[in-house]
Design a protein around this motif. Structure first.
Motif, PDB file in Angstrom:
ATOM      1  N   ASP A 510       0.823  -1.201   0.000  1.00 35.41           N
ATOM      2  CA  ASP A 510       0.000   0.000   0.000  1.00 35.41           C
ATOM      3  C   ASP A 510       0.864   1.261   0.000  1.00 35.41           C
ATOM      4  N   ARG A 511       2.009   1.145   0.686  1.00 35.94           N
ATOM      5  CA  ARG A 511       2.921   2.273   0.756  1.00 35.94           C
ATOM      6  C   ARG A 511       4.328   1.786   0.463  1.00 35.94           C
ATOM      7  N   VAL A 512       5.181   2.717   0.063  1.00 38.30           N
ATOM      8  CA  VAL A 512       6.559   2.382  -0.293  1.00 38.30           C
ATOM      9  C   VAL A 512       7.505   3.336   0.433  1.00 38.30           C
ATOM     10  N   LEU A 513       8.515   2.745   1.070  1.00 35.54           N
ATOM     11  CA  LEU A 513       9.608   3.509   1.656  1.00 35.54           C
ATOM     12  C   LEU A 513      10.845   3.257   0.814  1.00 35.54           C
ATOM     13  N   VAL A 514      11.442   4.301   0.297  1.00 34.39           N
ATOM     14  CA  VAL A 514      12.627   4.188  -0.540  1.00 34.39           C
ATOM     15  C   VAL A 514      13.850   4.522   0.314  1.00 34.39           C
ATOM     16  N   MET A 515      14.802   3.574   0.395  1.00 35.38           N
ATOM     17  CA  MET A 515      15.994   3.775   1.212  1.00 35.38           C
ATOM     18  C   MET A 515      17.222   3.959   0.335  1.00 35.38           C
ATOM     19  N   TYR A 516      18.087   4.846   0.788  1.00 35.80           N
ATOM     20  CA  TYR A 516      19.364   5.057   0.111  1.00 35.80           C
ATOM     21  C   TYR A 516      20.400   5.425   1.164  1.00 35.80           C
ATOM     22  N   ALA A 517      21.523   4.727   1.154  1.00 38.36           N
ATOM     23  CA  ALA A 517      22.640   5.006   2.058  1.00 38.36           C
ATOM     24  C   ALA A 517      22.204   5.015   3.519  1.00 38.36           C
ATOM     25  N   GLY A 518      21.315   4.077   3.876  1.00 40.21           N
ATOM     26  CA  GLY A 518      20.957   3.889   5.272  1.00 40.21           C
ATOM     27  C   GLY A 518      19.849   4.760   5.807  1.00 40.21           C
ATOM     28  N   ARG A 519      19.188   5.552   4.950  1.00 33.23           N
ATOM     29  CA  ARG A 519      18.090   6.382   5.433  1.00 33.23           C
ATOM     30  C   ARG A 519      16.954   6.367   4.432  1.00 33.23           C
ATOM     31  N   ILE A 520      15.767   6.725   4.893  1.00 36.48           N
ATOM     32  CA  ILE A 520      14.610   6.816   4.010  1.00 36.48           C
ATOM     33  C   ILE A 520      14.668   8.150   3.284  1.00 36.48           C
ATOM     34  N   VAL A 521      14.597   8.090   1.951  1.00 35.96           N
ATOM     35  CA  VAL A 521      14.630   9.326   1.170  1.00 35.96           C
ATOM     36  C   VAL A 521      13.260   9.677   0.610  1.00 35.96           C
ATOM     37  N   GLU A 522      12.326   8.692   0.614  1.00 35.69           N
ATOM     38  CA  GLU A 522      10.966   9.021   0.169  1.00 35.69           C
ATOM     39  C   GLU A 522       9.990   8.015   0.745  1.00 35.69           C
ATOM     40  N   ASP A 523       8.818   8.520   1.136  1.00 36.40           N
ATOM     41  CA  ASP A 523       7.721   7.723   1.674  1.00 36.40           C
ATOM     42  C   ASP A 523       6.479   8.161   0.921  1.00 36.40           C
ATOM     43  N   LEU A 524       5.909   7.260   0.138  1.00 42.52           N
ATOM     44  CA  LEU A 524       4.805   7.662  -0.724  1.00 42.52           C
ATOM     45  C   LEU A 524       3.837   6.505  -0.944  1.00 42.52           C
ATOM     46  N   PRO A 525       2.590   6.792  -1.323  1.00 45.06           N
ATOM     47  CA  PRO A 525       1.626   5.724  -1.642  1.00 45.06           C
ATOM     48  C   PRO A 525       2.054   4.982  -2.904  1.00 45.06           C
TER      49      PRO A 525
END
Length: 624
Positions: A510-525
């Motif tokens: 339902d939702r997506v968390l995009v991770m890069y270099a150890g942190r979340i860079v985007e949280d979106l539906p």
């Protein structure tokens, strides 16, 4: 297997073992009186019909004494070997039982002991334990132990890193049970081979101590003592030293060749059993919202290893019945985040968080045993490779039943029936028969479904699936995804789905968390993932996945450059060296993960212009 035993090596080893064992059993019964009969008139006679190997200084038959000494020689060597194996197992498995801190000291002691030759250690311990058979057994046993401990520790450490051990820990299985039921059965075969061959070395070491006068004492005698007695007359009567020497060599060869034969049989069996590779949207969730239904709430999660922090400042929340996906390239911290939530990060890793609540329980506080029981019944983990996620030496049904036997104290039969029921629930045909099979008899998709079934043995509220379809072909992949979706809908479970494939995440979550270099860079539906992502990295991930409209005459799109080294993160935004929108601000200041629209978060200084400047169609034509 029988063919290997019938080989020249196997036949030779078998014949020698039969001869040695026969002499140990029969010679003391039949030749004891002859071996001890003193004949002053027959002192130091050469070989004859009456005395095939001649006589010693008291006129006793040398061959009879050598054959009678077989029992004591073998018995003492086997006792010393057994002691060495036992102590070696204790030392080798101590790091697993005691933990990394105390385990390092044990490992250091083992490494120091292994640096010395075993015979030198045996002489050292012989001085400590004293002269005699008992002291020699203790000396040789403790001298043998370091080498066996080193082997045990190395193999146990390898097995301890497998996914099925992590799954057992998630299920709440204790360290002792993990050792006895999961680690030792998987390293038993090489240990048996090593122990068999060590018996030959112990026999030689024992003969050496007795030869030096530190082992068996009069009136008892073994081969080493007989060898020492015959050495004084070796120039005028060599049989007194040669015959016991031949006996020592033949017995040692019997053990060593038997070990080689067992190793070949085990190697063939292991090769034969090695399998081939098988082939409704919820409300947006953000930390800080109303959390009456929250299964998981994480704020500012950090995982460090010394001066390296591969997960830095991750915050997420997940509700009952919701599916949240985590995507990113390898090394972005996806799996480590999941392991931290499941309390599976081992030392020297350190997990810190401003908040880490699972099912309303603060995992930062309280007893570890209570957390383990809660995790074992309410959390299910599905790992990437189904073959390494299951113990290859145990029946599948038994592995599933272990969960309810550990936490619900269920009997063997009720636990087995529930295991069969769970296999049926994950759509494995003929579940009763399949439960009695070993993992290598399952296909790749069936093994993954069995892993999901293991997670359902309790009453899980949350499933963490760490790239569960990577090792599967697309057809089986679809079946596993459909199964996860059906289970989530039927039981209203939460699902944390980790993958590097944005397409798969888009189908499941339902939702997506995009991770890069150890942190979340985007949280979106999910519905905004393909066409309205605001971070250039998210848009690059989407563009890198080919679809039916991809131009087959052009190279596939890739993201330029490489992910940053966690040991040396660049200042500012970690994606700036690879980003087409990067400016001086990006290279100097790391953007915060800020709200962007309703229920969305993004960490980018140029989120407003990203959809215009970094269009997916343009990225698909970009080549590096």
């Amino acid at each position: 297997m029988l063919a290997r035993l019938r080989s020249p090596l196997g036949i030779t080893a078998g014949v020698l073992l039969v001869l040695v064992a026969g002499a140990a059993v029969l010679a003391p019964l039949l030749l004891h009186a002859r071996a001890d009969a003193v004949a002053p008139a027959a002192i130091l006679q050469g070989p004859s019909a009456a005395h095939p190997a001649g006589t010693d200084l008291l006129g006793r038959d040398i061959l009879a004494r050598v054959l009678v000494a077989t029992r004591l020689s073998l018995l003492l060597a086997l006792l010393a070997t057994g002691l060495g194996v036992f102590v070696g197992l204790l030392l080798g498995t101590a790091p697993t039982l005691l933990g990394p801190a105390l385990g390092r000291w044990v490992t250091a002691a083992i490494n120091v002991a292994v640096a010395f030759p075993s015979l030198l250690l045996a002489l050292f311990f012989a001085v400590i334990f004293g002269v005699g058979a008992r002291g020699a057994v203790l000396a040789i046993g403790f001298a043998t132990a370091p080498g066996f401990a080193r082997l045990t520790h190395t193999m146990a450490a390898t097995i301890a890193g497998r996914d099925f051990i992590a799954a057992a820990r998630v299920a709440g299985v204790g360290s002792v049970r993990i050792l006895l039921r999961h680690i030792l059965p998987n390293i038993a075969e090489p240990l048996v081979v090593t122990a068999t061959m060590s018996a030959g070395g112990a026999l030689l070491a024992f003969a050496s101590l007795s030869f030096l006068g530190l082992g068996v004492q009069a009136p008892s005698y073994d081969w080493g003592r007989l060898l020492g007695e015959g050495l004084a007359q070796i120039y005028i009567h060599p049989a007194g030293a040669v015959v016991p020497g031949i006996a020592v060599v033949l017995a040692a060869m019997a053990f060593n060749l038997s070990g080689e034969a067992v190793a070949r049989v085990i190697g063939m069996r292991s090769s034969a059993r090695t399998p081939g590779r098988a082939a409704a949207p919820a409300t947006a969730v953000r930390p800080g919202r109303e959390e009456r239904k929250a299964l998981l709430t994480v704020e500012n999660l950090r995982v460090g290893f010394g001066d390296v922090t591969p997960v830095r400042g991750v915050s997420l929340a997940l509700d009952r019945g919701e599916a949240v996906g985590i995507v990113g390239e390898s090394g972005s911290g996806k799996s480590l985040t999941a392991l931290a939530v499941a309390q599976l990060v081992e030392r020297p890793g350190v997990v810190r968080a401003d908040r880490l609540d699972l099912f309303g329980t603060d995992l930062r506080e309280g007893a570890r045993r209570a957390h383990r029981r809660m995790l074992g019944t309410s959390l299910a983990m599905v790992f990437q490779d189904p073959m390494t996620s299951l113990n290859p030496t145990q029946r599948v049904g038994r592995q599933l039943a272990e969960v309810v036997r550990e936490h619900q104290r269920a009997g063997r039969r009720p636990a087995w029936r529930r295991a069969v029921d769970r296999l049926e629930a994950v759509r494995i045909p003929d579940a009763e028969r399949r439960a009695s099979q070993l993992p290598h008899e399952f296909s790749g998709g069936m093994r993954q479904r069995a892993m999901i079934g293991m997670g359902l043995m309790g009453e899980p509220q949350l499933i963490i699936a760490d790239e569960p379809t990577t090792a599967l072909d697309v057809t089986v992949q679809r079946q596993v995804l459909q199964l996860l979706a059906a289970i989530r809908a039927d039981r209203e479970l939460g699902l944390l789905f980790i993958s590097h494939d944005v397409t798969v995440v888009g189908q499941v979550c339902d939702r997506v968390l995009v991770m890069y270099a150890g942190r979340i860079v985007e949280d979106l539906p999910t519905e905004a993932l393909l066409h309205d992502a605001r971070h250039p990295y998210t848009r690059a991930l989407v563009a890198a996945v080919p679809d039916m409209d991809t131009d087959r005459d052009r190279p596939l799109a890739v993201i330029p450059g490489r992910p940053p080294d966690p040991h040396a993160l660049p200042p500012g935004c970690a994606f700036a060296p690879r980003c087409p929108l990067a400016t001086t601000t990006c290279r100097e200041d790391d953007p915060p993960l800020a709200e962007y629209g309703n229920g969305r978060r993004v960490a980018c200084w140029h989120a407003d212009i990203a959809p215009v400047v970094v269009a997916p169609v343009e990225l698909k034509g970009e080549v590096s």
